[in-house]
Scaffold this active site. Structure first.
Site, short mmCIF file in Angstrom:
data_model
loop_
_atom_site.label_atom_id
_atom_site.label_comp_id
_atom_site.label_asym_id
_atom_site.label_seq_id
_atom_site.Cartn_x
_atom_site.Cartn_y
_atom_site.Cartn_z
N GLN A 289 -11.30 0.05 -46.21
CA GLN A 289 -10.88 1.17 -45.36
C GLN A 289 -11.35 0.99 -43.91
O GLN A 289 -10.66 1.41 -42.97
CB GLN A 289 -11.42 2.48 -45.93
CG GLN A 289 -10.59 3.67 -45.52
CD GLN A 289 -11.04 4.94 -46.19
OE1 GLN A 289 -12.22 5.26 -46.23
NE2 GLN A 289 -10.10 5.69 -46.73
N GLY A 349 -13.78 -11.18 -37.09
CA GLY A 349 -15.17 -11.60 -37.29
C GLY A 349 -15.47 -12.87 -36.51
O GLY A 349 -15.01 -13.04 -35.38
N GLU A 373 -3.09 -4.80 -9.32
CA GLU A 373 -2.04 -3.84 -8.96
C GLU A 373 -2.56 -2.39 -8.99
O GLU A 373 -1.84 -1.46 -9.37
CB GLU A 373 -0.78 -4.05 -9.80
CG GLU A 373 -0.23 -5.46 -9.55
CD GLU A 373 1.24 -5.63 -9.81
OE1 GLU A 373 1.97 -4.64 -9.83
OE2 GLU A 373 1.65 -6.80 -9.98
N1 CAA Z 1 3.98 5.32 -3.18
C1 CAA Z 1 4.56 5.43 -1.95
N2 CAA Z 1 3.85 5.70 -0.84
C2 CAA Z 1 2.51 5.84 -0.99
C3 CAA Z 1 1.86 5.73 -2.23
C4 CAA Z 1 2.65 5.45 -3.35
N3 CAA Z 1 2.11 5.32 -4.58
N4 CAA Z 1 0.53 5.91 -2.05
C5 CAA Z 1 0.35 6.13 -0.74
N5 CAA Z 1 1.55 6.09 -0.11
C6 CAA Z 1 1.80 6.30 1.32
C7 CAA Z 1 1.42 7.71 1.73
O1 CAA Z 1 2.51 8.58 1.58
C8 CAA Z 1 1.03 7.51 3.18
O2 CAA Z 1 2.20 7.40 3.98
P1 CAA Z 1 2.40 8.33 5.28
O3 CAA Z 1 1.13 8.35 6.03
O4 CAA Z 1 3.52 7.70 6.00
O5 CAA Z 1 2.73 9.67 4.73
C9 CAA Z 1 0.42 6.12 3.19
O6 CAA Z 1 0.92 5.45 2.05
C10 CAA Z 1 -1.09 6.12 3.17
O7 CAA Z 1 -1.47 6.82 2.02
P2 CAA Z 1 -2.85 7.58 1.92
O8 CAA Z 1 -3.08 8.40 3.15
O9 CAA Z 1 -2.85 8.29 0.62
O10 CAA Z 1 -3.89 6.36 1.95
P3 CAA Z 1 -5.28 6.22 1.24
O11 CAA Z 1 -5.98 5.14 1.96
O12 CAA Z 1 -5.95 7.54 1.09
O13 CAA Z 1 -4.92 5.76 -0.26
C11 CAA Z 1 -4.23 4.13 -1.88
C12 CAA Z 1 -4.02 4.72 -0.50
C13 CAA Z 1 -3.35 4.92 -2.86
C14 CAA Z 1 -5.65 4.17 -2.36
C15 CAA Z 1 -3.74 2.70 -1.71
O14 CAA Z 1 -4.55 2.04 -0.77
C16 CAA Z 1 -3.69 1.91 -2.99
O15 CAA Z 1 -2.76 2.07 -3.78
N6 CAA Z 1 -4.68 1.01 -3.21
C17 CAA Z 1 -4.63 0.06 -4.28
C18 CAA Z 1 -4.02 -1.23 -3.79
C19 CAA Z 1 -3.46 -2.05 -4.88
O16 CAA Z 1 -2.84 -1.57 -5.82
N7 CAA Z 1 -3.60 -3.37 -4.74
C20 CAA Z 1 -3.03 -4.28 -5.65
C21 CAA Z 1 -2.94 -5.64 -4.99
S1 CAA Z 1 -1.47 -6.50 -5.39
C22 CAA Z 1 -1.76 -7.28 -6.85
O17 CAA Z 1 -2.71 -7.05 -7.51
C23 CAA Z 1 -0.66 -8.19 -7.25
C24 CAA Z 1 -1.09 -9.27 -8.17
O18 CAA Z 1 -1.50 -10.29 -7.75
C25 CAA Z 1 -0.88 -9.13 -9.63
#
Ligand code: CAA
Length: 389
Positions: A289, A349, A373
């Protein structure tokens, strides 16, 4: 078997014959062409060049791109189905697929102009070349608005300077979508996305990272020194780069959620099979189980993750808001992947701890799905912000 559920009717998740055909094709490809050699490629951290070439031939690298640009013209649900099957076997290959499909091709098709699509998207969609998405920097991971790479306007070109880190396909790509700050005063609204080609003067591919998981994938730092990028290689209007990156990542997160789902279900299927073969205390371990409970919980959580992944994909296909659904799918599926792969090792295991049985690799591969991402913490931030809208 619970994890191969195709019919999700009642929730309007009926999958079509085309979806089933995609699933069969991806499963067949993964089992016959990815499984042989997957352990060796992981050990040697060897980029799966031949396997990626085949993914291109079979249409897995530009699944959602319109046939007008050489893609498969399929929906996002087809894409996540294929991602799950390929990730069950080889997450190093599926990350190449995910980045090429959802970050590079989707971004170019959605926001690029006709010349950019003809010049770059057609080759990327056909898998003749692969692409990379370059947002992260040594000091800008989660805090993505904090770009230090600069793209200074020089009239008919931008001068690109800076370093990008942890770039998937960094060494093997030909087309790079690079986020860079043009106007510091405008903060994130002064960021641009530039299409950069490998081989441009001043563009150097740095060392390949020696990673814990997805070891065969190709993760590099990239250095740009006075790289001249023609103005026509900017995607969208001046200052659109951060919006481009965020919008593209919303869909990318569905791809990574599907990858996590595949890693989890691959480990579960191996554990279920092993539990019916391995004997202890005079019976199959499935008949204990303690093991049944593990498998029951794995099957349940994987099914829940699948529903979230399909829901996000379906919302995207229906052109509805999928930002929160994508973040929820990635957050949950990546946690399930980490947990289920750990449980799969436990079910195996001592055998689970050795490479031959695959589950230890899946456990190492699972971890990155909670990081790239957008980390799990960033997904929670995205979800929470959407709660208030
Ligand atoms: N979709 C669309 N627009 C978005 C959004 C979203 N999910 N999140 C934020 N925005 C826009 C906002 O509307 C804002 O636009 P305006 O000023 O024109 O209105 C702008 O982006 C800035 O947003 P914030 O003021 O909210 O910014 P913040 O600094 O407070 O936060 C964050 C932003 C959400 C933390 C962002 O920096 C983030 O997503 N960080 C994570 C980054 C990430 O995912 N990196 C992955 C790297 S790529 C990768 O990994 C690929 C790989 O190799 C596999």
């Amino acid at each position: 078997m619970a994890t191969s559920t195709l019919e999700l009717s009642g929730l309007n998740f009926n999958l079509t014959e085309e979806h089933q055909a995609v699933q069969e094709a991806a499963r067949d490809f993964a089992q016959t062409e990815l499984l042989p050699g997957v352990i060796e490629r992981d050990n040697a951290a060897k980029f799966p060049a031949e396997q990626v070439r085949r993914m291109g031939e079979l249409g897995f690298l530009g699944m959602m791109v319109s046939p007008d640009y050489g893609g498969g013209g399929m929906d996002t649900v087809s894409y996540v189905i294929a991602m799950e099957e390929i990730s069950k076997v080889d997450a190093s290959c599926s990350v190449v697929m995910s980045v090429n499909n959802s970050l590079v091709c989707w971004g170019l098709e959605q926001f690029g102009n006709e010349e950019q699509k003809q010049k770059y998207l057609t080759k990327l969609a056909a898998g003749e070349v692969i692409g990379a998405f370059c947002l992260s920097e040594p000091e800008a991971g989660s805090d993505a608005t904090s770009q230090h790479t600069t793209a200074i306007d020089q009239g008919d070109y931008y001068s690109l300077n800076g370093t990008k880190n942890w770039i998937t396909n960094g060494g093997s790509a030909s087309t790079y979508l690079v986020m860079a700050q043009t106007d510091v005063a405008k903060k994130h609204r002064g960021i641009n996305c530039l299409i950069v080609e490998k081989g441009q003067d001043g563009f150097v591919v740095g060392k390949k990272e020696d990673k814990m998981g997805i070891r065969a994938s190709d993760t590099h730092s990239l250095m740009f020194t006075d790289v001249k990028v023609p103005k026509e290689n900017r995607i969208g209007d001046d200052g659109f780069g951060f919006k481009f990156a965020m919008s593209t990542l919303n869909g990318g997160r569905i791809g990574i959620a599907a990858q996590a789902l595949g890693i989890a279900s691959g480990a579960y299927e191996l554990a279920l099979k092993y539990a019916q073969e391995r004997q202890s205390f005079g019976k199959k371990i499935f008949d204990h189980q303690a093991i049944q409970f593990k498998l029951a919980e794995m099957a349940t959580k994987i099914e829940a993750a699948r529903l979230l992944v399909y829901k996000a994909a379906r919302l995207k296909d229906e052109h509805k808001d999928y930002v929160q659904a994508a973040a929820m799918a990635k957050l949950y599926a990546s946690d399930v992947a980490m947990w289920a792969t750990t449980e799969a090792v436990q079910v195996h295991g001592g055998y689970g701890y050795v490479k031959e049985y695959h589950v230890e690799r899946l456990m190492r591969d699972a971890k990155i799905t909670q990081i790239y991402e957008g980390t799990s913490e960033i997904q929670k931030l995205v979800i929470a912000r959407e709660l208030l809208k």
